[in-house]
Scaffold this active site. Structure first.
Site, PDB file in Angstrom:
ATOM      1  N   THR A  46      -1.376   3.447   4.906  1.00 46.25           N
ATOM      2  CA  THR A  46      -0.517   4.593   4.614  1.00 46.25           C
ATOM      3  C   THR A  46       0.565   4.609   5.680  1.00 46.25           C
ATOM      4  O   THR A  46       0.277   4.357   6.848  1.00 46.25           O
ATOM      5  CB  THR A  46      -1.322   5.905   4.699  1.00 46.25           C
ATOM      6  OG1 THR A  46      -2.338   5.911   3.704  1.00 46.25           O
ATOM      7  CG2 THR A  46      -0.424   7.118   4.507  1.00 46.25           C
ATOM      8  N   SER A  92       0.810  -1.215   0.000  1.00 44.33           N
ATOM      9  CA  SER A  92       0.000   0.000   0.000  1.00 44.33           C
ATOM     10  C   SER A  92       0.843   1.265   0.000  1.00 44.33           C
ATOM     11  O   SER A  92       0.312   2.370   0.006  1.00 44.33           O
ATOM     12  CB  SER A  92      -0.927   0.010   1.223  1.00 44.33           C
ATOM     13  OG  SER A  92      -0.146  -0.047   2.393  1.00 44.33           O
ATOM     14  N   GLY A 140      -9.439   7.961   3.230  1.00 48.28           N
ATOM     15  CA  GLY A 140      -9.001   9.332   2.998  1.00 48.28           C
ATOM     16  C   GLY A 140     -10.058  10.244   2.432  1.00 48.28           C
ATOM     17  O   GLY A 140     -10.070  11.445   2.719  1.00 48.28           O
ATOM     18  N   THR A 186       1.825   7.055   0.361  1.00 48.61           N
ATOM     19  CA  THR A 186       0.867   5.990   0.045  1.00 48.61           C
ATOM     20  C   THR A 186       0.700   5.871  -1.466  1.00 48.61           C
ATOM     21  O   THR A 186       0.990   6.818  -2.211  1.00 48.61           O
ATOM     22  CB  THR A 186      -0.502   6.281   0.682  1.00 48.61           C
ATOM     23  OG1 THR A 186      -1.386   5.186   0.464  1.00 48.61           O
ATOM     24  CG2 THR A 186      -1.120   7.532   0.103  1.00 48.61           C
ATOM     25  N   THR A 233      -4.389   7.707   8.833  1.00 49.31           N
ATOM     26  CA  THR A 233      -4.491   6.646   7.843  1.00 49.31           C
ATOM     27  C   THR A 233      -5.928   6.147   7.819  1.00 49.31           C
ATOM     28  O   THR A 233      -6.621   6.213   8.837  1.00 49.31           O
ATOM     29  CB  THR A 233      -3.530   5.479   8.178  1.00 49.31           C
ATOM     30  OG1 THR A 233      -3.665   4.441   7.208  1.00 49.31           O
ATOM     31  CG2 THR A 233      -3.810   4.898   9.551  1.00 49.31           C
ATOM     32  N   GLY A 234      -6.373   5.679   6.659  1.00 45.92           N
ATOM     33  CA  GLY A 234      -7.737   5.154   6.592  1.00 45.92           C
ATOM     34  C   GLY A 234      -8.480   5.619   5.361  1.00 45.92           C
ATOM     35  O   GLY A 234      -7.885   5.798   4.295  1.00 45.92           O
ATOM     36  N   ARG A 293      -7.763  10.329  -8.790  1.00 47.44           N
ATOM     37  CA  ARG A 293      -8.188  10.522  -7.398  1.00 47.44           C
ATOM     38  C   ARG A 293      -6.996  10.870  -6.502  1.00 47.44           C
ATOM     39  O   ARG A 293      -5.917  10.313  -6.621  1.00 47.44           O
ATOM     40  CB  ARG A 293      -8.870   9.260  -6.879  1.00 47.44           C
ATOM     41  CG  ARG A 293      -9.353   9.342  -5.435  1.00 47.44           C
ATOM     42  CD  ARG A 293      -8.419   8.629  -4.481  1.00 47.44           C
ATOM     43  NE  ARG A 293      -8.993   8.468  -3.131  1.00 47.44           N
ATOM     44  CZ  ARG A 293      -8.317   7.983  -2.093  1.00 47.44           C
ATOM     45  NH1 ARG A 293      -7.064   7.591  -2.234  1.00 47.44           N
ATOM     46  NH2 ARG A 293      -8.905   7.877  -0.914  1.00 47.44           N
ATOM     47  N   VAL A 294      -7.204  11.831  -5.617  1.00 50.32           N
ATOM     48  CA  VAL A 294      -6.214  12.213  -4.611  1.00 50.32           C
ATOM     49  C   VAL A 294      -6.816  11.935  -3.240  1.00 50.32           C
ATOM     50  O   VAL A 294      -7.949  12.326  -2.967  1.00 50.32           O
ATOM     51  CB  VAL A 294      -5.841  13.707  -4.732  1.00 50.32           C
ATOM     52  CG1 VAL A 294      -4.942  14.134  -3.585  1.00 50.32           C
ATOM     53  CG2 VAL A 294      -5.172  13.970  -6.080  1.00 50.32           C
TER      54      VAL A 294
END
Length: 348
Positions: A212, A76, A266, A230, A263-264, A240-241
């Site tokens: 991440t 990841s 986003g 990440t 993290t997670g 996508r950002v």
């Protein structure tokens, strides 16, 4: 003088030391400090010895995130995994200097492996904060970074499997054909009212497909830095950002307070700037664990099913974390520890 006399003298000096000196001794056991999301032990181990010997906080987070990029931590971080819906792996990264409040970040970086180093170059060689997409790649090449494919046999196979499985999961909604059953191409539904309804959290997001590395370092001079890297959400829409390169979302640092990283999910988390929120909580004297908990609870009020975590540390050497709807651990090390600690967090 005998060994016993030396011991007695040392004990007496500790008793007679002013409180400020005693606090300094205690502080030396808590700083420097490094903390990072997930059990990315190779990254933590790589930075501890240099940090403990006097490396700067900025150099520490760049080294730690670079290590994870090279090792493709959990698939990841870095190249060769998590292809988007065009089959391309793209990278997001951020580095923040808590001494100057300068930030360098890249988003949707393509065909350059060292995302955190490119983010550092944005900070060092431009007056900007964030560069994105093909323009970020062009900048990286200008700065001497190698342009090369980020694909691997694994990412190519993953993309082919995804296509053969009707492009599931994907992250479209309110389009035709039905994105839960078809690859498209897609067009908007005739009635777009549903496009403005509350977005449901995708069940495809988990710790297994959206990790991440977020690292916070505090050096011997009490300088604070945060680094985040990440390759983003697996099968994301091209372009996508996520939250990682967004200041205050993926990470934040302030020499007067401390630092935090997230993290997670986003797409949800960036709406709440949880890293900034946690640092701002610590600014008010809140312990890092409570600060992270408050940041997570703020998101839960609107998205109770989201998945994510926040880690934080303050300039006094205290640290903590909080999470929701995930199995989450973090790594931490300071001089008081014989070795790096991996801490499991009970999520709220």
């Amino acid at each position: 003088m005998s060994d016993t006399s030396y011991s007695l003298l040392a004990a007496l000096l500790l008793v007679l030391l002013p409180a400020s000196h005693a606090a300094a001794i205690e502080m030396n056991e808590l700083l420097p400090l490094v903390i990072n999301t997930w059990n990315f032990s190779s990254a933590t181990s790589a930075v501890w010895d240099p940090l403990n010997k006097g490396a700067s906080a900025m150099d520490t987070v760049i080294l730690g995130c670079s290590r994870c990029e090279d090792l493709q931590c959990d698939g990841s971080v870095g190249y060769g995994s998590h292809p988007d819906d065009f089959g391309e792996t793209t990278l997001d990264a951020l580095v923040m200097d808590g001494k100057t409040m300068d930030i360098g970040a890249v988003a949707d970086l393509r065909r350059v492996k060292n995302a955190i180093a490119v983010a550092a170059a944005v900070l060092k060689y431009t007056q900007h904060t964030l560069l994105a997409g093909e323009s970020a790649t062009k900048f990286a090449v200008e700065m001497g970074f190698k342009e090369e494919s980020l694909a691997s046999n694994k990412s190519i196979a993953d993309f082919e499997k995804w296509q053969n499985g009707s492009c599931q999961p994907n992250f479209r909604r309110s389009v035709t054909p039905d994105p839960s059953k078809s690859c498209g191409p897609y067009t908007p539904q005739k009635s777009d009212r549903s496009g403005y309804t509350h977005r449901k959290v995708s069940p495809a997001i988990s710790e297994w497909n959206h990790d991440t590395i977020g690292m916070v370092a505090i050096d011997r001079m009490k300088n604070v830095a945060t680094g985040v890297s990440t390759n983003g959400l697996n099968h994301k829409i091209h372009g996508r950002v996520g939250d990682s390169p967004i200041p205050g979302a993926g990470g934040y640092a302030d020499n007067l307070v401390g630092g935090a990283a997230a993290t997670g999910d986003g797409d949800v988390m960036m709406r709440f700037l949880p890293s900034f929120y946690a640092v701002d909580q610590m600014r008010q004297g809140v312990h890092p664990t409570v600060a992270c908990t408050n940041a997570i609870k703020r998101i839960m009020q609107y998205y109770p099913d989201f998945s994510g975590a926040v880690v934080a540390a303050n300039i006094n050497g205290s640290y903590g974390a909080a999470c929701h709807n995930a199995y989450f651990v973090f790594n931490v090390q300071n001089p008081s520890m014989a070795k790096m600690a991996t801490v499991h967090v009970t999520c709220i």
